[in-house]
Design a protein around this motif. Structure first.
Motif, mmCIF file in Angstrom:
data_model
loop_
_atom_site.group_PDB
_atom_site.id
_atom_site.type_symbol
_atom_site.label_atom_id
_atom_site.label_comp_id
_atom_site.label_asym_id
_atom_site.label_seq_id
_atom_site.Cartn_x
_atom_site.Cartn_y
_atom_site.Cartn_z
ATOM 1 N N PRO A 1 -8.461 11.321 -7.886
ATOM 2 C CA PRO A 1 -7.095 11.410 -7.359
ATOM 3 C C PRO A 1 -7.014 11.485 -5.841
ATOM 4 N N ASN A 2 -8.113 11.813 -5.169
ATOM 5 C CA ASN A 2 -8.045 11.871 -3.698
ATOM 6 C C ASN A 2 -8.499 10.570 -3.025
ATOM 7 N N LEU A 3 -8.596 9.494 -3.810
ATOM 8 C CA LEU A 3 -8.922 8.203 -3.205
ATOM 9 C C LEU A 3 -7.697 7.301 -3.243
ATOM 10 N N ILE A 4 -7.637 6.350 -2.311
ATOM 11 C CA ILE A 4 -6.517 5.397 -2.342
ATOM 12 C C ILE A 4 -7.020 3.964 -2.517
ATOM 13 N N LYS A 5 -8.245 3.842 -3.075
ATOM 14 C CA LYS A 5 -8.814 2.500 -3.255
ATOM 15 C C LYS A 5 -7.975 1.644 -4.199
ATOM 16 N N VAL A 6 -7.415 2.241 -5.243
ATOM 17 C CA VAL A 6 -6.590 1.424 -6.162
ATOM 18 C C VAL A 6 -5.354 0.884 -5.441
ATOM 19 N N ASN A 7 -4.792 1.709 -4.565
ATOM 20 C CA ASN A 7 -3.595 1.278 -3.836
ATOM 21 C C ASN A 7 -3.949 0.190 -2.824
ATOM 22 N N ILE A 8 -5.089 0.361 -2.157
ATOM 23 C CA ILE A 8 -5.526 -0.633 -1.155
ATOM 24 C C ILE A 8 -5.840 -1.961 -1.842
ATOM 25 N N THR A 9 -6.517 -1.875 -2.996
ATOM 26 C CA THR A 9 -6.878 -3.098 -3.716
ATOM 27 C C THR A 9 -5.631 -3.831 -4.196
ATOM 28 N N LYS A 10 -4.656 -3.080 -4.679
ATOM 29 C CA LYS A 10 -3.403 -3.695 -5.121
ATOM 30 C C LYS A 10 -2.742 -4.432 -3.945
ATOM 31 N N ALA A 11 -2.724 -3.780 -2.777
ATOM 32 C CA ALA A 11 -2.101 -4.377 -1.594
ATOM 33 C C ALA A 11 -2.863 -5.632 -1.168
ATOM 34 N N TYR A 12 -4.194 -5.554 -1.227
ATOM 35 C CA TYR A 12 -5.006 -6.713 -0.835
ATOM 36 C C TYR A 12 -4.749 -7.897 -1.763
ATOM 37 N N GLU A 13 -4.726 -7.615 -3.050
ATOM 38 C CA GLU A 13 -4.517 -8.706 -4.015
ATOM 39 C C GLU A 13 -3.109 -9.291 -3.896
ATOM 40 N N GLY A 14 -2.144 -8.461 -3.542
ATOM 41 C CA GLY A 14 -0.762 -8.935 -3.438
ATOM 42 C C GLY A 14 -0.467 -9.682 -2.151
ATOM 43 N N ALA A 15 -1.184 -9.340 -1.081
ATOM 44 C CA ALA A 15 -0.765 -9.871 0.224
ATOM 45 C C ALA A 15 -1.763 -10.802 0.888
ATOM 46 N N LEU B 1 0.837 -1.215 0.000
ATOM 47 C CA LEU B 1 0.000 0.000 0.000
ATOM 48 C C LEU B 1 0.869 1.261 0.000
ATOM 49 N N LEU B 2 1.824 1.318 0.920
ATOM 50 C CA LEU B 2 2.668 2.520 1.014
ATOM 51 C C LEU B 2 3.540 2.671 -0.229
ATOM 52 N N GLN B 3 4.061 1.547 -0.741
ATOM 53 C CA GLN B 3 4.920 1.615 -1.930
ATOM 54 C C GLN B 3 4.132 2.114 -3.142
ATOM 55 N N SER B 4 2.903 1.629 -3.264
ATOM 56 C CA SER B 4 2.079 2.034 -4.398
ATOM 57 C C SER B 4 1.756 3.535 -4.327
ATOM 58 N N ILE B 5 1.496 4.015 -3.114
ATOM 59 C CA ILE B 5 1.234 5.450 -2.939
ATOM 60 C C ILE B 5 2.510 6.243 -3.235
ATOM 61 N N ALA B 6 3.650 5.742 -2.707
ATOM 62 C CA ALA B 6 4.929 6.436 -2.930
ATOM 63 C C ALA B 6 5.290 6.477 -4.415
ATOM 64 N N ASP B 7 4.893 5.430 -5.146
ATOM 65 C CA ASP B 7 5.184 5.381 -6.582
ATOM 66 C C ASP B 7 4.219 6.241 -7.406
ATOM 67 N N GLY B 8 3.266 6.871 -6.727
ATOM 68 C CA GLY B 8 2.348 7.773 -7.421
ATOM 69 C C GLY B 8 1.237 7.066 -8.180
ATOM 70 N N GLU B 9 0.967 5.803 -7.867
ATOM 71 C CA GLU B 9 -0.123 5.104 -8.562
ATOM 72 C C GLU B 9 -1.452 5.687 -8.093
ATOM 73 N N LYS B 10 -2.278 6.078 -9.062
ATOM 74 C CA LYS B 10 -3.501 6.827 -8.745
ATOM 75 C C LYS B 10 -4.615 6.486 -9.704
ATOM 76 N N ASP B 11 -5.836 6.639 -9.225
ATOM 77 C CA ASP B 11 -6.994 6.621 -10.109
ATOM 78 C C ASP B 11 -7.164 8.067 -10.590
ATOM 79 N N GLU B 12 -6.830 8.307 -11.849
ATOM 80 C CA GLU B 12 -6.811 9.699 -12.329
ATOM 81 C C GLU B 12 -8.176 10.373 -12.230
ATOM 82 N N ASN B 13 -9.250 9.571 -12.260
ATOM 83 C CA ASN B 13 -10.588 10.168 -12.147
ATOM 84 C C ASN B 13 -10.941 10.522 -10.708
#
Ligand code: 03F
Length: 209
Positions: free
Chosen positions: A121-135, A107-119
């Motif tokens: 930008p103030n949500l972190i659901k894409v980062n949370i979902t990535k972390a959930y699927e990975g871990a 989650l933190l790495q994805s946020i640090a890498d600037g991964e964002k839902d461009e539509n």
């Protein structure tokens, strides 16, 4: 002050062993942070993480010398509980705790890498979902996956997440991201070392709950 920089994980020694006391000191700050995220939905997660930290702590205090590193704990439990191991004691608690730590790391790495839902930008659901699927996802049956979907609805806004990481102070996003990147160095090394240890000792299980 930044919560992340106050609660840094220590640099690992050359043999990548993880000192149990230093590890427990560092992870003990995580549950309080979950309270700052602001929703009661997270209390289940908090109690799971706290429970696992308490279980490892409980083993450690019985004989701090025997359990000086996390690897010492796994090996001692393997000797003491040959039949049940690794589904036993602190070995099992750390198996699950490390998955939560991997979630936080991705989650933190994805946020640090600037991964964002461009539509959004103030949500972190894409980062949370990535972390959930990975871990975590592969270890969860449909019911727990539904709990995740519920937790996602209560996910904090990106700006509130940064504010929580900065102990409630408004800080510039760039400053916060720099702290996240700094925190990730030793944190990632520690999580990787624990994963390697589970692989090397053949202690990983892949049942789902
Ligand atoms: C198995 C299992 N534990 C348990 O059944 C499930 C509990 C609920 C899981 C809900 C998942 C939702 C995660 C996503 C949340 C989104 C949050 C977004 C925040 C921004 C094991 O339990 C026991 O643990 C073990 O002791 C027992 O013996 O089979 C065993 C028996 O069962 C899990 O799946 C572990 C779940 C860990 C979740 C960790 C999530 C961390 C969330 C937020 C932290 C954000 C922190 C950010 C950075 C902080 C820096 C300081």
């Amino acid at each position: 002050m930044s919560l992340l920089l106050d609660n840094q994980f220590k640099e690992l020694p050359h043999d990548n062993s993880v000192d149990t006391k230093l590890f427990l000191d560092a992870v003990s700050h995580l549950p309080a942070f979950i309270d700052c995220l602001g929703s009661k939905v997270f209390s289940l997660i908090k109690s799971d993480i706290t429970g696992n930290i308490t279980k490892i702590q409980g083993v450690y205090v019985k004989d701090p010398q025997r359990y000086a590193t996390l690897q010492h704990i796994l090996e001692a439990e393997r000797d003491d509980h040959a039949k049940e191991w690794p589904k036993v004691g602190a070995t099992l608690a750390l198996m699950w705790l490390k998955r939560g730590l991997r979630f936080i790391q991705i989650l933190l790495q994805s946020i640090a890498d600037g991964e964002k839902d461009e539509n959004n930008p103030n949500l972190i659901k894409v980062n949370i979902t990535k972390a959930y699927e990975g871990a975590l996802k592969r270890y969860h049956g449909w019911l727990v996956q539904k709990i995740f979907t519920g937790a996602l609805l209560a996910a904090p806004y990106r700006s509130d997440f940064f504010k929580a990481l900065s102990k409630g102070e408004e800080v510039k996003e760039e400053e916060c991201l720099a702290n996240v990147r700094h925190f990730l160095v030793n944190f990632t090394a520690t999580v990787d070392a624990i994963y390697d240890m589970y692989t090397n000792l053949n202690a990983e299980l892949d049942y789902s709950v």
